[in-house]
Design a protein around this motif. Structure first.
Motif, PDB file in Angstrom:
ATOM      1  N   ILE A  66     115.122  60.645  95.532  1.00 49.97           N
ATOM      2  CA  ILE A  66     114.651  59.344  96.017  1.00 49.97           C
ATOM      3  C   ILE A  66     113.709  58.763  94.977  1.00 49.97           C
ATOM      4  CG2 ILE A  66     113.360  58.131  97.813  1.00 49.97           C
ATOM      5  CD1 ILE A  66     114.253  60.223  99.790  1.00 49.97           C
ATOM      6  N   ASP A 101     113.534  53.862  97.750  1.00 54.20           N
ATOM      7  CA  ASP A 101     112.653  53.657  98.897  1.00 54.20           C
ATOM      8  C   ASP A 101     111.653  52.561  98.548  1.00 54.20           C
ATOM      9  OD1 ASP A 101     110.729  53.687 100.887  1.00 54.20           O
ATOM     10  OD2 ASP A 101     110.542  55.877 100.955  1.00 54.20           O
ATOM     11  N   ARG A 157     117.700  58.815 104.109  1.00 55.17           N
ATOM     12  CA  ARG A 157     118.377  59.204 102.871  1.00 55.17           C
ATOM     13  C   ARG A 157     119.767  59.767 103.153  1.00 55.17           C
ATOM     14  NH1 ARG A 157     115.178  63.998 100.059  1.00 55.17           N
ATOM     15  NH2 ARG A 157     117.003  63.882  98.690  1.00 55.17           N
ATOM     16  N   SER A 201     122.737  64.222  98.845  1.00 53.94           N
ATOM     17  CA  SER A 201     121.519  63.438  98.629  1.00 53.94           C
ATOM     18  C   SER A 201     120.553  64.257  97.791  1.00 53.94           C
ATOM     19  CB  SER A 201     120.878  63.068  99.971  1.00 53.94           C
ATOM     20  OG  SER A 201     119.658  62.375  99.771  1.00 53.94           O
ATOM     21  N   CYS A 229     118.609  57.463  96.188  1.00 51.11           N
ATOM     22  CA  CYS A 229     118.208  56.302  96.986  1.00 51.11           C
ATOM     23  C   CYS A 229     116.970  55.653  96.377  1.00 51.11           C
ATOM     24  CB  CYS A 229     117.866  56.719  98.410  1.00 51.11           C
ATOM     25  SG  CYS A 229     119.253  57.277  99.403  1.00 51.11           S
ATOM     26  N   VAL A 244     115.680  52.696 103.238  1.00 47.78           N
ATOM     27  CA  VAL A 244     116.139  53.168 101.927  1.00 47.78           C
ATOM     28  C   VAL A 244     117.460  52.479 101.622  1.00 47.78           C
ATOM     29  CG1 VAL A 244     115.055  55.461 102.031  1.00 47.78           C
ATOM     30  CG2 VAL A 244     117.389  55.151 102.868  1.00 47.78           C
TER      31      VAL A 244
END
Length: 369
Positions: free
Chosen positions: A339, A366, A159, A336, A364, A38
Motif C-alpha cells: 500500500i 491509500d 486492500r 495484495s 493500492c 483505497v
C-alpha cells in the motif's frame, strides 16, 4: 458539506504526478461523491500515465476504487438502492444504460465506455471534463448517475476488496469465456496481475493442470514462484526453457486445451497458437501495442480452434470475485502486496508496471495514509 477542496494525485504530464487541491464537485439530485478508502493500481494504469496524458492532458488515474458514499442526491440514492455511508467497489465503465449492449447486461461493450473515442470511464477521463474527479487516486471520487458498482461487506479490508476487478478478469477470461473445467490443461502466458488471477480462476474451476510461462528475469522469476504458491503445477521460463519442448514433455505431448494470453507481446500471441492442441481454445487478454506484422490464420482453421478476444469483465464475474476474496479461496488475498500513500502514487504506478525497485503483484493507493 465537507471541505471545499479535494486532494488528488494528478498525472500532469507523461510519467509525472503532482498533488493538487481540486474543487469538491457540486452535486445534483442524480450524482454523488465517494470517499475513497483505497484504489488498486492496474497494470493498464501505466498506459494512461504515459500515452493517455500525452494525448488528452492531465487526469486523475485509478479505476479500482473502494470507498463509502459520502453524499449523493436523493434521486441517485433511490435509483442506486443505497444510502450514504454504504461501502462500494466501482467498475471503470460508465455506460449509457439504454443501448442494446446495456439492456443485455453487457455494458462493457457500450460505445459510451470507449474512452479512446471520447467516452467516459473512471481513471481515464481528462481533468478538464467537469467535474474532473474521475479517478480513484484522490480523497474523493465523483459518482456519475450511470456508475456501475458492487456492495462491499464491512468486514472485508479495503486492500482486498480492491482486488475485485483483476480477479474478475481472471474469472471472466478463464471460466466464463475460456470454459475451463475438470480435465483441462491450461497454459497462462504471463505471470502479471491478470495472469495470476487466471491461475486462481483455473484452480477454482478444477482443471487438471496449470502451467504458467514468464520471462527469464528476476521480476518474472519471482512472479512465477508466486504462481506456484497460488496453485500452478508447472512454470516455464521463456529464454531459459524451450517452450514447445518443455510443454510437450510436461503434458506427454497433449499440449494445452486452453491458452490464456496475458502479455500483449507478439511473440507470445504467436506461440499461443503453436502450443494449443487441436480443437482447443485461445483467449487473448493482452493488448498489443501495435498491429502484428504477420499472422497465419490457417492455424486457426487447421486446428479447429475457438479464439476469443477479451475486454475486461462482466458484472457477474466481479460478484464472483468478491465472493472468492471474501472467503479467501486459493489464497487470493496474497495477491495484495503493498500500500502506497497518495504522495507516492507515481511510485505505485511504476511498481505495478515493474519499473520500481521491488516487485509487486497488486498494490493500492491509500489517500488518507
Amino acid at each position: 458539506m465537507g471541505d471545499p477542496t479535494v486532494l488528488a494525485a494528478v498525472a500532469v504530464a507523461p510519467g509525472v504526478t503532482a498533488l493538487r487541491e481540486l474543487p469538491r464537485p457540486t452535486l445534483n439530485s442524480v450524482s454523488g461523491l465517494l470517499e475513497v478508502e483505497v484504489t488498486g493500481v492496474c497494470g493498464s494504469d501505466w498506459g494512461f500515465y504515459d500515452q493517455y496524458v500525452r494525448a488528452r492532458g492531465p487526469l486523475v488515474i485509478g479505476h479500482e476504487t473502494v470507498g463509502r458514499i459520502a453524499e449523493a442526491g436523493r434521486d441517485a440514492l433511490a435509483a442506486w438502492g443505497v444510502k450514504e455511508g454504504d461501502r462500494l467497489v466501482l467498475e471503470e465503465y460508465i455506460p449509457c444504460g439504454h443501448c442494446e449492449f446495456c439492456r443485455a447486461g453487457e455494458f462493457r461493450h457500450c460505445k459510451m465506455t470507449e474512452w479512446r473515442s471520447g467516452g467516459l470511464r473512471y481513471g481515464a477521463t481528462e481533468l478538464n471534463r467537469a467535474p474532473g474527479l474521475w479517478g480513484g487516486f484522490a480523497q474523493y471520487q465523483y459518482l456519475h448517475p450511470n456508475t456501475v458498482f458492487h456492495r462491499v461487506p464491512d468486514d472485508l479490508e479495503g486492500r482486498y476488496a480492491a482486488l475485485a476487478l483483476p480477479v474478475a478478469n481472471g474469472i471472466e477470461w478463464t471460466r466464463l469465456q475460456g470454459n475451463a473445467g475438470p480435465g483441462d490443461i491450461v497454459v497462462v502466458q504471463g505471470p502479471g496481475q491478470q495472469g495470476l488471477a487466471c491461475v486462481i480462476a483455473a484452480r477454482a474451476a478444477g482443471v487438471a493442470m496449470i502451467i504458467v510461462t514468464g520471462l527469464s528475469n528476476d521480476n518474472d522469476r519471482e512472479r512465477l514462484r508466486f504462481a506456484r504458491m497460488l496453485g500452478a503445477d508447472h512454470t516455464i521460463e521463456i529464454g531459459k526453457d524451450d517452450l514447445l519442448e518443455t510443454l510437450a514433455e510436461i503434458t506427454n505431448g497433449r499440449m494445452a486445451d486452453l491458452v490464456l494470453e496475458c502479455t500483449g507481446a507478439e511473440a507470445a500471441v504467436n506461440s499461443a497458437f503453436q502450443i494449443v492442441r487441436k480443437t482447443g481454445r485461445v483467449v487473448l487478454g493482452g493488448h498489443l501495442s501495435k498491429p502484428m506484422e504477420s499472422f497465419n490464420l490457417n492455424q486457426i482453421v487447421n486446428k479447429f480452434l475457438t479464439v476469443r478476444g477479451m475486454r475486461g469483465h462482466s458484472y457477474q464475474s466481479v460478484e464472483l470475485a468478491l465472493g472468492m476474496i471474501q472467503r479467501n479461496e486459493h489464497n487470493v488475498r496474497e495477491m495484495s502486496t503493498k500500500i502506497f500513500p497518495l504522495e507516492a502514487t507515481d511510485a505505485a504506478i511504476r511498481a505495478q508496471a515493474s519499473l520500481g525497485p521491488e516487485p509487486v503483484i497488486h498494490c493500492c493507493v491509500d489517500p488518507w495514509a
